[in-house]
Design a protein around this motif. Sequence first.
Motif, short mmCIF file in Angstrom:
data_model
loop_
_atom_site.label_atom_id
_atom_site.label_comp_id
_atom_site.label_asym_id
_atom_site.label_seq_id
_atom_site.Cartn_x
_atom_site.Cartn_y
_atom_site.Cartn_z
N GLY A 44 0.43 7.14 0.84
CA GLY A 44 0.54 8.26 -0.08
C GLY A 44 -0.84 8.64 -0.60
O GLY A 44 -1.78 7.85 -0.54
N TYR A 66 1.90 12.61 -6.66
CA TYR A 66 1.41 12.18 -5.36
C TYR A 66 2.30 12.72 -4.26
O TYR A 66 3.36 13.29 -4.51
N TYR A 68 3.67 11.57 -0.17
CA TYR A 68 3.65 10.50 0.82
C TYR A 68 4.10 11.02 2.19
O TYR A 68 4.82 12.01 2.29
N TRP A 74 4.75 15.78 4.41
CA TRP A 74 4.29 15.19 3.15
C TRP A 74 5.32 15.49 2.08
O TRP A 74 5.64 16.63 1.81
N TYR A 98 -5.97 7.20 -1.10
CA TYR A 98 -4.72 6.82 -0.44
C TYR A 98 -4.27 5.43 -0.90
O TYR A 98 -5.08 4.50 -1.01
N VAL A 101 2.90 3.46 -0.38
CA VAL A 101 4.07 3.98 -1.08
C VAL A 101 5.31 3.31 -0.52
O VAL A 101 5.48 3.17 0.69
N SER A 111 10.94 7.01 -4.57
CA SER A 111 9.74 6.35 -4.05
C SER A 111 8.90 5.81 -5.19
O SER A 111 9.06 6.21 -6.35
N ILE A 113 4.68 4.71 -5.84
CA ILE A 113 3.33 4.56 -5.33
C ILE A 113 2.74 3.28 -5.91
O ILE A 113 2.89 3.00 -7.10
#
Length: 210
Positions: A44, A66, A68, A74, A98, A101, A111, A113
């Motif tokens: 991510g 963010y 991912y 994305w 980066y 994730v 999700s 991160i």
Amino acid sequence: MLNIKAKTRSFIIVCGVVLIIFYIEYSNRKEDEHFAANAEYTIGKVSKITKRGGHRTTSISRIIEYKYYYKGKWISDHGPLEKELGEVRNGAPIIDAYYAVKYDPSNLSSSKILITSRPITRNVAFKSYTKMYGEIESINPTYPGYIRINAAYTFKGERYKVETILHKDSLPCGTLDECKESKRIKLFVSDNFPYFTDLFYKSSNRQHLQ
């Protein structure tokens, strides 16, 4: 009689609130268990840090925005800036850096991160890698002395793309004409983060990610 009715009404309201709280906690626990059992990992990129609506700008009221990578797309998401239950916050997030994730492939809105002490560097990504060839989709001169290459490759059944800008004397496929003729290019793919290749990091516009 009125007191009994009032007490009964209050009792019913309290019981309802308690049941709602238990239901929310139960649902959250089941979601956490499902996430833990089904989550997969990808990479991510931190987009920005923003303020939650209606709050003062403190570390508690800010979120990390963010995106991912999932199957060529994305996916945008966000998470708390401060560490909360189930979140990894071991450092300050760096914009455009980066990180790993953790996501639920059956629910892409779920999700997390993982903000580690350092972003994913080349050394981290290439602790384990696979050598292979990619297909050159386009290759053209860009600014003086440099060549822009767009390539595609398949790793463990998934299709990936990479764009890189390399000096004309350091093309893995030979000269510009040789690359155009062969239509393939050698690359190293990270086993843990297959979005990353050596061509990604070698690109002249990504030297800061080394």
